[in-house]
Design a protein around this motif. Sequence first.
Motif, short mmCIF file in Angstrom:
data_model
loop_
_atom_site.label_atom_id
_atom_site.label_comp_id
_atom_site.label_asym_id
_atom_site.label_seq_id
_atom_site.Cartn_x
_atom_site.Cartn_y
_atom_site.Cartn_z
N ALA A 26 78.89 0.01 73.12
CA ALA A 26 77.99 1.08 73.57
C ALA A 26 76.61 0.93 72.93
N ALA A 27 76.57 0.59 71.64
CA ALA A 27 75.28 0.44 70.96
C ALA A 27 74.49 -0.71 71.56
N ARG A 28 75.20 -1.83 71.94
CA ARG A 28 74.51 -2.95 72.54
C ARG A 28 73.92 -2.57 73.89
N THR A 81 71.39 0.61 67.11
CA THR A 81 72.37 0.10 66.14
C THR A 81 73.65 0.91 66.23
N ALA A 82 74.73 0.33 65.74
CA ALA A 82 76.03 1.03 65.74
C ALA A 82 75.98 2.27 64.86
N ARG A 83 75.28 2.18 63.70
CA ARG A 83 75.19 3.35 62.81
C ARG A 83 74.51 4.51 63.52
N HIS A 84 73.42 4.24 64.24
CA HIS A 84 72.74 5.32 64.94
C HIS A 84 73.61 5.87 66.08
N LEU A 85 74.41 5.00 66.69
CA LEU A 85 75.30 5.47 67.76
C LEU A 85 76.31 6.47 67.21
#
Length: 433
Positions: free
Chosen positions: A25-27, A32-36
């Motif tokens: 989903a982040a991609r 970034t994954a952290r922000h997601l």
Amino acid sequence: MTDKELHRIRMIENVIDRRLSGTQAARRLGITARHLYRLVSRYKTDGAESLLSERRGKPSNRSYPDELRSQVIAVIREHYYDFGPKLVSEKLSHLHAIHLAVETLRRWMTAAGIWVPHSQRKPRIYQPRQRRDCLGELIQIDGSHHDWFEGRSPKCCLLVFIDDATGKLMHLHFSETESTFDYLAATRRYIELHGRPVAFYSDRHTIFHVSKRDAHTDRITQYGRALQELNIELICANSSQAKGRVERANKTLQDRLIKEMRLEKINTIEEANGWLPYFIADFNDRFAKVPKFPKDLHRPFVGDACDMDDTFAWHDTRVLSKSLTFQYDKVLYLVEPTEENSRLAGETVKVLDYPDGRIAVMYGDRSLDCQVFDKLAEVDQGQIVENKRLGAVLSFAQQKQDEMDRADQRSRSKKMPKRRAQIRALGRNPALD
């Protein structure tokens, strides 16, 4: 919500429902994954509204103050209400020390109703106009510049006279330029062939119309003055579409006439003008319409050839000096110092400049005899001494000797008709003929 925000919510819901991993989903969202995972946590706690920007509905940090916008709009309404955004930007910068981008002014002026973008403007509607009822009621005239001889001769101009009621070609005339004398000569020939129509319909060329910037001059041109003396109305169209009949005729002639002259092996203006009556007769047999009413509104010319010569001459005025002299086209003219003429000092006389180069001087209805002292020709001092009438300008001639020695390097006045320079090249002065 915007489409981007809705797409983000769908990606977060897929992560919560485990249809997508956080990395996938982040991609897809480009974050970034952290922000997601931070967004997922916020969505679970406060719902979809927590994902909206907190700056929504608030003015940008780069926006101009409302006071400046109100000031600028007030200045535009007072001084530049009919200016475009580009010109308004220049005037505000130079005269008011207000520096704003053109697009910023465009948005402000559009929102204030001062400026309407071109894409939002209603197109102008040109409805077809019905033909006039009778032959000779309205004659459309125009000049068409084109390579009529396909390189066999220099480019020239075709003066076209077409009847509005029938579409008949009333007269065609080739000339080197589109000048006042060319139109006067063509109009004279038209009147000799058909008579005087009710009105001529032309464009806003300076031959027919005096613009506002020339308002300090007489509000009538030489061509308009000639038609006024002939009791013919001159009407100027406000657009090319208004005189579409002659414009379409020009397009047709640029196709048919050129090819006909090629077949006839016509290579010069003189040959073409001699052959044009045959082309006009054939063209009218093919394309002319029947008028609504059969009456011909052309009127015969009242007067003799001399009256027509005077009408189609170039008229100008001069004031006689105390020595009964006046200048015209860099030439000094001396009126005969008779007892009757001696009282004309300081009076205004009319100068008639004919197409063939002749000059006539009129005071009211009386013609004045005059002699010529040409400042451009070299002076024969013996002739000056011998001719007693030139004594009044002898001192003037002596002061101008150096200029007269360089006569071949000087030219006539640019305001005068070009055909006078051609006559000067023949080595004669028509005013003395």
